[in-house]
Design a protein around this motif. Structure first.
Motif, PDB file in Angstrom:
ATOM      1  N   LYS A  57      33.125  44.097  48.074  1.00  0.00           N
ATOM      2  CA  LYS A  57      31.820  44.607  47.631  1.00  0.00           C
ATOM      3  C   LYS A  57      31.885  45.161  46.216  1.00  0.00           C
ATOM      4  O   LYS A  57      32.851  45.802  45.831  1.00  0.00           O
ATOM      5  CB  LYS A  57      31.343  45.706  48.581  1.00  0.00           C
ATOM      6  N   CYS A  58      30.812  44.933  45.465  1.00  0.00           N
ATOM      7  CA  CYS A  58      30.712  45.452  44.107  1.00  0.00           C
ATOM      8  C   CYS A  58      30.629  46.974  44.150  1.00  0.00           C
ATOM      9  O   CYS A  58      29.798  47.522  44.880  1.00  0.00           O
ATOM     10  CB  CYS A  58      29.458  44.864  43.461  1.00  0.00           C
ATOM     11  N   PRO A  59      31.471  47.664  43.373  1.00  0.00           N
ATOM     12  CA  PRO A  59      31.390  49.131  43.343  1.00  0.00           C
ATOM     13  C   PRO A  59      30.083  49.621  42.711  1.00  0.00           C
ATOM     14  O   PRO A  59      29.670  50.759  42.945  1.00  0.00           O
ATOM     15  CB  PRO A  59      32.594  49.564  42.493  1.00  0.00           C
ATOM     16  N   GLY A  60      29.418  48.782  41.944  1.00  0.00           N
ATOM     17  CA  GLY A  60      28.165  49.176  41.300  1.00  0.00           C
ATOM     18  C   GLY A  60      26.973  49.042  42.233  1.00  0.00           C
ATOM     19  O   GLY A  60      26.278  50.007  42.529  1.00  0.00           O
ATOM     20  N   CYS A  61      26.713  47.839  42.747  1.00  0.00           N
ATOM     21  CA  CYS A  61      25.499  47.592  43.519  1.00  0.00           C
ATOM     22  C   CYS A  61      25.770  47.298  44.989  1.00  0.00           C
ATOM     23  O   CYS A  61      24.834  47.162  45.772  1.00  0.00           O
ATOM     24  CB  CYS A  61      24.726  46.434  42.888  1.00  0.00           C
ATOM     25  N   GLY A  62      27.031  47.192  45.368  1.00  0.00           N
ATOM     26  CA  GLY A  62      27.354  46.905  46.768  1.00  0.00           C
ATOM     27  C   GLY A  62      27.165  45.437  47.127  1.00  0.00           C
ATOM     28  O   GLY A  62      27.287  45.058  48.284  1.00  0.00           O
ATOM     29  N   ARG A  90      34.139  39.097  40.280  1.00  0.00           N
ATOM     30  CA  ARG A  90      32.894  39.180  39.510  1.00  0.00           C
ATOM     31  C   ARG A  90      31.699  39.430  40.429  1.00  0.00           C
ATOM     32  O   ARG A  90      31.590  38.824  41.490  1.00  0.00           O
ATOM     33  CB  ARG A  90      32.670  37.879  38.736  1.00  0.00           C
ATOM     34  N   CYS A  91      30.835  40.320  39.953  1.00  0.00           N
ATOM     35  CA  CYS A  91      29.567  40.529  40.648  1.00  0.00           C
ATOM     36  C   CYS A  91      28.501  39.729  39.904  1.00  0.00           C
ATOM     37  O   CYS A  91      28.279  39.946  38.710  1.00  0.00           O
ATOM     38  CB  CYS A  91      29.202  42.013  40.668  1.00  0.00           C
ATOM     39  N   GLY A  92      27.881  38.788  40.591  1.00  0.00           N
ATOM     40  CA  GLY A  92      26.857  37.950  39.985  1.00  0.00           C
ATOM     41  C   GLY A  92      25.618  38.747  39.604  1.00  0.00           C
ATOM     42  O   GLY A  92      24.970  38.459  38.600  1.00  0.00           O
ATOM     43  N   ARG A  93      25.289  39.779  40.419  1.00  0.00           N
ATOM     44  CA  ARG A  93      24.085  40.577  40.152  1.00  0.00           C
ATOM     45  C   ARG A  93      24.251  41.452  38.917  1.00  0.00           C
ATOM     46  O   ARG A  93      23.368  41.508  38.069  1.00  0.00           O
ATOM     47  CB  ARG A  93      23.787  41.470  41.347  1.00  0.00           C
ATOM     48  N   CYS A  94      25.381  42.167  38.841  1.00  0.00           N
ATOM     49  CA  CYS A  94      25.605  43.066  37.690  1.00  0.00           C
ATOM     50  C   CYS A  94      26.160  42.294  36.488  1.00  0.00           C
ATOM     51  O   CYS A  94      26.255  42.845  35.407  1.00  0.00           O
ATOM     52  CB  CYS A  94      26.598  44.173  38.039  1.00  0.00           C
ATOM     53  N   ARG A  95      26.563  41.056  36.691  1.00  0.00           N
ATOM     54  CA  ARG A  95      27.230  40.271  35.654  1.00  0.00           C
ATOM     55  C   ARG A  95      28.408  41.027  35.057  1.00  0.00           C
ATOM     56  O   ARG A  95      28.564  41.122  33.846  1.00  0.00           O
ATOM     57  CB  ARG A  95      26.246  39.876  34.539  1.00  0.00           C
TER      58      ARG A  95
HETATM   59 ZN    ZN Z   1      27.099  44.516  41.318  1.00  0.00          ZN
END
Ligand code: ZN
Length: 107
Positions: A57-62, A90-95
């Motif tokens: 999971k992305c630490p920024g947006c989950g 890589r998180c696709g949402r937060c880029r």
């Molecule tokens: Zn993210």
């Protein structure tokens, strides 16, 4: 284990060691141990990298993370240099790319 390494150094026991000095034997033994140690460290780091990559999971947006090609770094250790493949997610949402840290990354 020690016996199989001695086999390795003596070509399966067939090598003539009568003219080999103790200091030469010592160099060979520690040279072999350093090479082995490097391979073992590399295998351990690889194992650790696989565990780190289980963070999903992305630490920024989950959101979900995808694995990117790892970045290869050379780590200089006390006795050795090992190649460390730093996992990149890589998180696709937060880029954004993340470098999950483990023991290896802290070196
Ligand atoms: Zn993210």
């Amino acid at each position: 284990m020690a016996r199989s390494l001695v086999q390795e150094l003596t070509d399966g026991g067939g090598r003539d060691l009568s003219a080999t000095r103790l200091t030469e034997m010592e160099d060979e033994v520690y040279g072999l141990l350093d090479r082995l140690g490097g391979q073992m460290l590399q295998a351990l780091l690889q194992h650790q990298a696989e565990e780190i990559c289980e963070v999903e999971k992305c630490p920024g947006c989950g959101g979900p993370l995808e694995a990117r090609p790892p970045q290869t770094k050379t780590l200089r250790l006390k006795r050795n240099e090992v190649c460390w493949r730093q996992p990149v997610l890589r998180c696709g949402r937060c880029r954004r790319d993340f470098f999950p840290s483990g023991e290896g990354a802290r070196l």
